[in-house]
Design a protein around this motif. Sequence first.
Motif, PDB file in Angstrom:
ATOM      1  N   PHE A  53     -11.887  12.518   4.676  1.00 35.95           N
ATOM      2  CA  PHE A  53     -11.017  12.850   3.612  1.00 35.95           C
ATOM      3  C   PHE A  53     -10.772  12.064   2.084  1.00 35.95           C
ATOM      4  O   PHE A  53     -10.539  12.970   1.277  1.00 35.95           O
ATOM      5  CB  PHE A  53      -9.913  12.224   4.226  1.00 35.95           C
ATOM      6  CG  PHE A  53      -8.955  13.406   5.652  1.00 35.95           C
ATOM      7  CD1 PHE A  53      -9.282  14.528   5.661  1.00 35.95           C
ATOM      8  CD2 PHE A  53      -7.737  12.664   6.054  1.00 35.95           C
ATOM      9  CE1 PHE A  53      -9.067  15.255   6.779  1.00 35.95           C
ATOM     10  CE2 PHE A  53      -7.001  13.223   7.076  1.00 35.95           C
ATOM     11  CZ  PHE A  53      -8.221  15.325   7.572  1.00 35.95           C
ATOM     12  N   CYS A  57     -11.756  15.266   0.208  1.00 30.57           N
ATOM     13  CA  CYS A  57     -10.334  15.696  -0.445  1.00 30.57           C
ATOM     14  C   CYS A  57      -9.737  14.790  -1.012  1.00 30.57           C
ATOM     15  O   CYS A  57      -9.129  15.570  -2.358  1.00 30.57           O
ATOM     16  CB  CYS A  57      -9.220  15.970   1.009  1.00 30.57           C
ATOM     17  SG  CYS A  57     -10.256  16.665   2.854  1.00 30.57           S
ATOM     18  N   HIS A  64      -6.670  16.973  -3.699  1.00 32.12           N
ATOM     19  CA  HIS A  64      -5.391  16.252  -2.730  1.00 32.12           C
ATOM     20  C   HIS A  64      -5.193  14.321  -2.608  1.00 32.12           C
ATOM     21  O   HIS A  64      -5.007  13.828  -1.020  1.00 32.12           O
ATOM     22  CB  HIS A  64      -5.597  16.713  -1.100  1.00 32.12           C
ATOM     23  CG  HIS A  64      -5.502  18.261  -1.075  1.00 32.12           C
ATOM     24  ND1 HIS A  64      -4.836  19.343  -0.864  1.00 32.12           N
ATOM     25  CD2 HIS A  64      -6.760  18.845  -0.846  1.00 32.12           C
ATOM     26  CE1 HIS A  64      -5.624  20.406  -1.173  1.00 32.12           C
ATOM     27  NE2 HIS A  64      -6.339  20.004  -0.749  1.00 32.12           N
ATOM     28  N   PHE A  75      -4.079  13.901   1.413  1.00 31.58           N
ATOM     29  CA  PHE A  75      -4.437  13.195   2.419  1.00 31.58           C
ATOM     30  C   PHE A  75      -4.931  11.517   1.702  1.00 31.58           C
ATOM     31  O   PHE A  75      -6.390  10.717   2.880  1.00 31.58           O
ATOM     32  CB  PHE A  75      -6.326  14.455   2.504  1.00 31.58           C
ATOM     33  CG  PHE A  75      -6.240  15.054   3.016  1.00 31.58           C
ATOM     34  CD1 PHE A  75      -5.623  15.542   5.009  1.00 31.58           C
ATOM     35  CD2 PHE A  75      -6.233  16.866   2.162  1.00 31.58           C
ATOM     36  CE1 PHE A  75      -5.292  16.760   5.104  1.00 31.58           C
ATOM     37  CE2 PHE A  75      -6.025  17.497   3.143  1.00 31.58           C
ATOM     38  CZ  PHE A  75      -5.396  18.149   4.006  1.00 31.58           C
ATOM     39  N   ALA A  81      -1.492  13.002   5.256  1.00 30.21           N
ATOM     40  CA  ALA A  81      -1.995  14.054   6.398  1.00 30.21           C
ATOM     41  C   ALA A  81      -0.688  15.049   6.639  1.00 30.21           C
ATOM     42  O   ALA A  81      -1.298  16.057   7.544  1.00 30.21           O
ATOM     43  CB  ALA A  81      -3.464  13.351   6.438  1.00 30.21           C
ATOM     44  N   ILE A  87      -0.386  21.813   8.590  1.00 28.73           N
ATOM     45  CA  ILE A  87      -1.275  21.606   8.098  1.00 28.73           C
ATOM     46  C   ILE A  87      -2.627  21.037   9.376  1.00 28.73           C
ATOM     47  O   ILE A  87      -3.134  21.584   9.560  1.00 28.73           O
ATOM     48  CB  ILE A  87      -1.395  20.370   7.171  1.00 28.73           C
ATOM     49  CG1 ILE A  87      -0.983  20.951   5.753  1.00 28.73           C
ATOM     50  CG2 ILE A  87      -2.819  19.930   6.150  1.00 28.73           C
ATOM     51  CD1 ILE A  87      -0.996  22.716   4.587  1.00 28.73           C
ATOM     52  N   ILE A  88      -1.701  19.885   9.836  1.00 30.45           N
ATOM     53  CA  ILE A  88      -2.258  19.530  10.809  1.00 30.45           C
ATOM     54  C   ILE A  88      -0.923  19.801  12.095  1.00 30.45           C
ATOM     55  O   ILE A  88      -0.300  18.666  12.089  1.00 30.45           O
ATOM     56  CB  ILE A  88      -2.903  18.462  10.722  1.00 30.45           C
ATOM     57  CG1 ILE A  88      -3.993  18.059  10.000  1.00 30.45           C
ATOM     58  CG2 ILE A  88      -3.674  17.402  12.771  1.00 30.45           C
ATOM     59  CD1 ILE A  88      -4.059  16.795   9.364  1.00 30.45           C
ATOM     60  N   SER A  96      -4.313  24.958  12.962  1.00 27.77           N
ATOM     61  CA  SER A  96      -4.034  23.789  11.641  1.00 27.77           C
ATOM     62  C   SER A  96      -4.674  24.639  10.120  1.00 27.77           C
ATOM     63  O   SER A  96      -5.712  24.705  10.688  1.00 27.77           O
ATOM     64  CB  SER A  96      -4.624  22.389  12.605  1.00 27.77           C
ATOM     65  OG  SER A  96      -4.367  21.246  13.558  1.00 27.77           O
ATOM     66  N   LEU A  98      -5.665  23.351   8.452  1.00 30.83           N
ATOM     67  CA  LEU A  98      -6.756  22.145   7.522  1.00 30.83           C
ATOM     68  C   LEU A  98      -7.916  23.088   8.290  1.00 30.83           C
ATOM     69  O   LEU A  98      -8.939  22.975   7.458  1.00 30.83           O
ATOM     70  CB  LEU A  98      -6.487  20.440   8.033  1.00 30.83           C
ATOM     71  CG  LEU A  98      -7.603  19.956   8.563  1.00 30.83           C
ATOM     72  CD1 LEU A  98      -8.050  19.802   6.310  1.00 30.83           C
ATOM     73  CD2 LEU A  98      -7.815  18.685   8.500  1.00 30.83           C
TER      74      LEU A  98
END
Length: 138
Positions: A53, A57, A64, A75, A81, A87-88, A96, A98
Motif C-alpha cells: 500500500f 497507493c 491515496h 491506504f 484502508a 473497499i475491503i 472488495s 480494492l
Amino acid sequence: MKEFLKITLFISFIVFIIWQSWNCKDEITGDELSKIVFPDSNVSYHAQVEPLFLNACAIPGGCHAGDNPAAGVSFETWLDAREKVGIISPRFPEESRLIWAIEGRDPGVARMPLDRPPLNANQIKGLKTWIKEGAQNN
C-alpha cells in the motif's frame, strides 16, 4: 434539457479524471513494488500488505494519502484502508472494490495503481488471500 444534462455529466466526469490524475504524484518506480512478495497463506498486513500500500497507493503526495485522498480512500494505515465500507470486505475478496480496482474491473474506475505498472499476479493473489483471511491488522 436532457442533452444539456448529458453534456454536463460528461464534462464533470472528464474534469474528475483529469483532477485525479493531476493529484497523483507517484514517483516510485516499479522496482520497489516487485520486491514485495506475498506467501501463499498467513499473509501479514505489516510484512506484505502495508509495504505494498505504501509503495503503490499511499505514496507521500500520491493518490491515496494525505488530507484529501482520491475518492476519499486512504491506504496510509490499516484503519484508513478499512474505513470506507466496501473497499475491503473481510473474508470476501471478490466483493472488495480494492480487488476490482487493481484488476481493472471496477466500472467507471481506471485500473489501479493509476498511471503505474499493474500489481503482479503474486501481489494480487496475496491481497485476495489477506482479505480472505479476514483482512487483519497482523
